[in-house]
Write a protein that holds these residues in place. Structure first.
Motif, short mmCIF file in Angstrom:
data_model
loop_
_atom_site.label_atom_id
_atom_site.label_comp_id
_atom_site.label_asym_id
_atom_site.label_seq_id
_atom_site.Cartn_x
_atom_site.Cartn_y
_atom_site.Cartn_z
N UNK A 266 0.84 -1.20 0.00
CA UNK A 266 0.00 0.00 0.00
C UNK A 266 0.87 1.24 0.00
N UNK A 267 0.44 2.22 -0.74
CA UNK A 267 1.22 3.45 -0.79
C UNK A 267 0.28 4.64 -0.66
N UNK A 268 0.80 5.67 -0.10
CA UNK A 268 0.00 6.88 0.04
C UNK A 268 0.65 7.94 -0.85
N UNK A 269 -0.16 8.51 -1.70
CA UNK A 269 0.37 9.59 -2.53
C UNK A 269 1.07 9.09 -3.78
N UNK A 270 1.68 10.02 -4.48
CA UNK A 270 2.27 9.69 -5.78
C UNK A 270 3.72 9.25 -5.65
N UNK A 271 4.18 8.57 -6.69
CA UNK A 271 5.49 7.94 -6.69
C UNK A 271 6.36 8.58 -7.78
N UNK A 272 7.61 8.89 -7.43
CA UNK A 272 8.57 9.32 -8.46
C UNK A 272 9.66 8.28 -8.55
N UNK A 273 10.00 7.86 -9.77
CA UNK A 273 10.91 6.73 -9.96
C UNK A 273 12.19 7.24 -10.61
N UNK A 274 13.32 6.90 -10.01
CA UNK A 274 14.59 7.31 -10.60
C UNK A 274 15.42 6.06 -10.87
N UNK A 275 15.86 5.92 -12.12
CA UNK A 275 16.52 4.68 -12.52
C UNK A 275 18.03 4.78 -12.50
N UNK A 276 18.68 3.64 -12.83
CA UNK A 276 20.14 3.59 -12.80
C UNK A 276 20.79 4.60 -13.71
N UNK A 277 20.25 4.68 -14.90
CA UNK A 277 20.76 5.69 -15.82
C UNK A 277 19.78 6.85 -15.80
N UNK A 278 20.23 8.00 -16.29
CA UNK A 278 19.36 9.16 -16.18
C UNK A 278 18.12 9.04 -17.07
#
Lengths: 271, 245
Positions: B67-79
């Motif tokens: 379960x998560x609250x709010x929005x998610x920002x995803x940052x990967x290995x490469x830009x």
């Protein structure tokens, strides 16, 4: 490269100069080779080493083109072939891209139809000749169809593999932002396939010429392919050579148009 | 009682391939609270990226609940900056995707970029930037739509050591000053220690929690200073043992 040259070191200026000379040598040799070949060709017929009836010669080609021009049929034949080639080229590219997009969109569709595409790709399109004549008659329509038939599958395969090679991490990134499939297509798949699109165009230009000339061999009453076939039948090799030379020039011109398009469109890639 | 931003409850996830099935994780339970910087470390191949996909909602667990609250920002290995877009347009990307190109969001993105030194590069293309700057731009892109939780998938592993230390410094500062909650997945123990407020150690596949530690460093949050702190090597030793147990 509009930087003030005074800022460069002596060594760098020398390096630039060397590069310029280098380029100039390559260009001079290119033109020189052409001139040498033309001269050799001309001389060999003048000096009786070869029979101009069989090999033609640059001067005879020029005078043949000149007389076609005076008869007023030169631009007519060029126009007919150019139109057929362009129309066929555009149809093949447009339809091919749309089909490739559909294949990217629907995995099921791609997996079902892929073997058909492979077989159609391997099929020599000239085998369709009789069918094309019966279906489309002996006019430009048949030739355009042949041009499309030769180019279409290549366009589909080329673009599909480009679409499928889209960086999966970038897709993941977009999905994590909540992007829809259509957004992924519009914002990532299509723009990242632009370099592949240009290289496909270069291949498709060649295919379009193959298709249109092959079509003209089959059915035409006008065009450069027609001139070549007619010239062969009546043993006017000057005419065959002239049409071939014009074809070379036109094909090169169309290729350079694509290169120009590439310079305008493809500016920023990671490589 | 702090707010739970993200929680895994008894999560099991199975991967299916033609050759068979792989249980990536089983009985996995942990939470991330508001304002925390949690690092997940585990032996390589323990399915860390799967955990992030689960956290982001890109995968649905076979069993259990995320379960998560709010929005998610995803940052990967490469830009993963798009090379055909300027830095400004790259930063706008999440806003475009979410149809939030209103003047307020755009202003926010611009301010962030300027605040963190990307102002003069807004009209540049990614290929004109150094690796460190590109990664910074990727972070600003992630922050542009103001996500509540940041998911970081070894975001420094593609950089050379020097740049890596600088970017780590950078990212830590930005994330803390923006007051973000973050979940970092890495196999690099020292990175985890230098960044996190809490470290969760995972076992080999199927991954589950082997140990959890609060790292306080007497309130020191600067990654480089943490590396100089004598507690650093003690933590390193402990985590190393737990990872290879």
């Amino acid at each position: 490269m509009k930087k003030d040259q005074k800022n460069y070191s002596k060594e760098h200026l020398l390096f630039l100069k060397k590069r310029r000379i280098d380029l100039a040598i390559v260009r001079a040799l290119r033109v020189g080779l052409l001139l040498f070949l033309l001269l050799f060709w001309e001389l060999s017929t003048r000096l009786g080493w070869s029979d101009p009836f069989l090999t033609s010669s640059p001067s005879r080609i020029l005078s043949t083109i000149g007389s076609l021009y005076k008869e007023g049929t030169l631009f007519y034949h060029i126009g007919v072939t150019l139109l057929e080639t362009f129309v066929g080229f555009f149809i093949a590219v447009a339809v091919g891209c749309i089909v490739a997009l559909a294949f990217w969109w629907s995995d099921l569709c791609r997996r079902v139809l892929e073997p058909y595409i492979v077989v159609l790709n391997a099929l020599p399109k000239i085998a369709l000749g009789p069918l094309i004549i019966i279906w489309f008659g002996t006019g430009s329509k048949a030739i355009v169809f042949m041009t499309v038939a030769v180019g279409l599958i290549v366009v589909i395969m080329h673009m599909l593999s480009a679409f499928l090679e889209t960086d999966p991490n970038k897709i993941l990134l977009l999905r994590s932002m909540g992007a829809s499939k259509f957004q992924i297509l519009k914002k990532l798949v299509i723009p990242s396939s632009l370099p592949a699109f240009i290289s496909m165009l270069k291949v498709a230009v060649g295919m379009a010429w193959i298709g249109s000339i092959m079509g003209e061999y089959l059915v035409s009453r006008a065009g450069l392919g027609y001139l070549i076939v007619y010239g062969g039948q009546v043993f006017k090799l000057d005419l065959v050579m002239s049409a071939t030379v014009i074809l070379c020039v036109l094909a090169a011109g169309m290729y350079f148009l694509v290169v120009l398009l590439e310079k305008i469109l493809v500016k920023n890639t990671d490589n | 009682m702090k707010e739970k931003m993200l929680s895994f409850h008894d999560v099991k996830h199975i991967y299916h391939t033609v050759r068979g099935e792989v249980t990536a994780t089983e009985n996995l339970t942990f939470t991330v609270e508001k304002g925390e910087f949690v690092a997940l470390i585990g032996p390589s191949g323990c399915g860390k990226s799967t955990l992030l996909s689960l956290a982001a909602g890109l995968l649905t667990p076979s069993e259990g609940e995320v379960s998560r609250r709010g929005s998610i920002g995803y940052m990967l290995q490469r830009d993963e900056l798009f090379p055909w877009r300027t830095i400004e347009k790259n930063i706008r990307l999440p806003l475009e995707v979410q149809h939030r190109l209103d003047s307020e969001s755009l202003e926010r993105a611009r301010t962030l970029a300027e605040k963190y030194g990307l102002g003069e590069f807004l009209q540049s293309y990614p290929s004109q930037l150094s690796g460190g700057m590109r990664q910074r731009a990727a972070l600003i892109r992630t922050l542009a739509f103001d996500p509540d939780v940041l998911l970081l998938d070894e975001p420094f592993s593609a950089l050379d050591y020097q740049t890596r230390l600088l970017v780590t410094q950078d990212v830590a500062k930005i994330i803390r000053s923006e007051g973000k909650t973050a979940l970092l997945v890495t196999h690099d123990i020292s990175e985890a220690i230098s960044l996190a407020s809490r470290v969760v150690v995972l076992t080999k596949r199927p991954a589950r929690v082997a140990a959890e530690h609060e790292l306080c460093f007497d309130g020191e949050n600067d990654p480089l200073r943490r590396r100089e702190n004598k507690q650093f090597s003690e933590w390193f030793e402990l985590l190393w043992k737990e990872l290879n147990a």
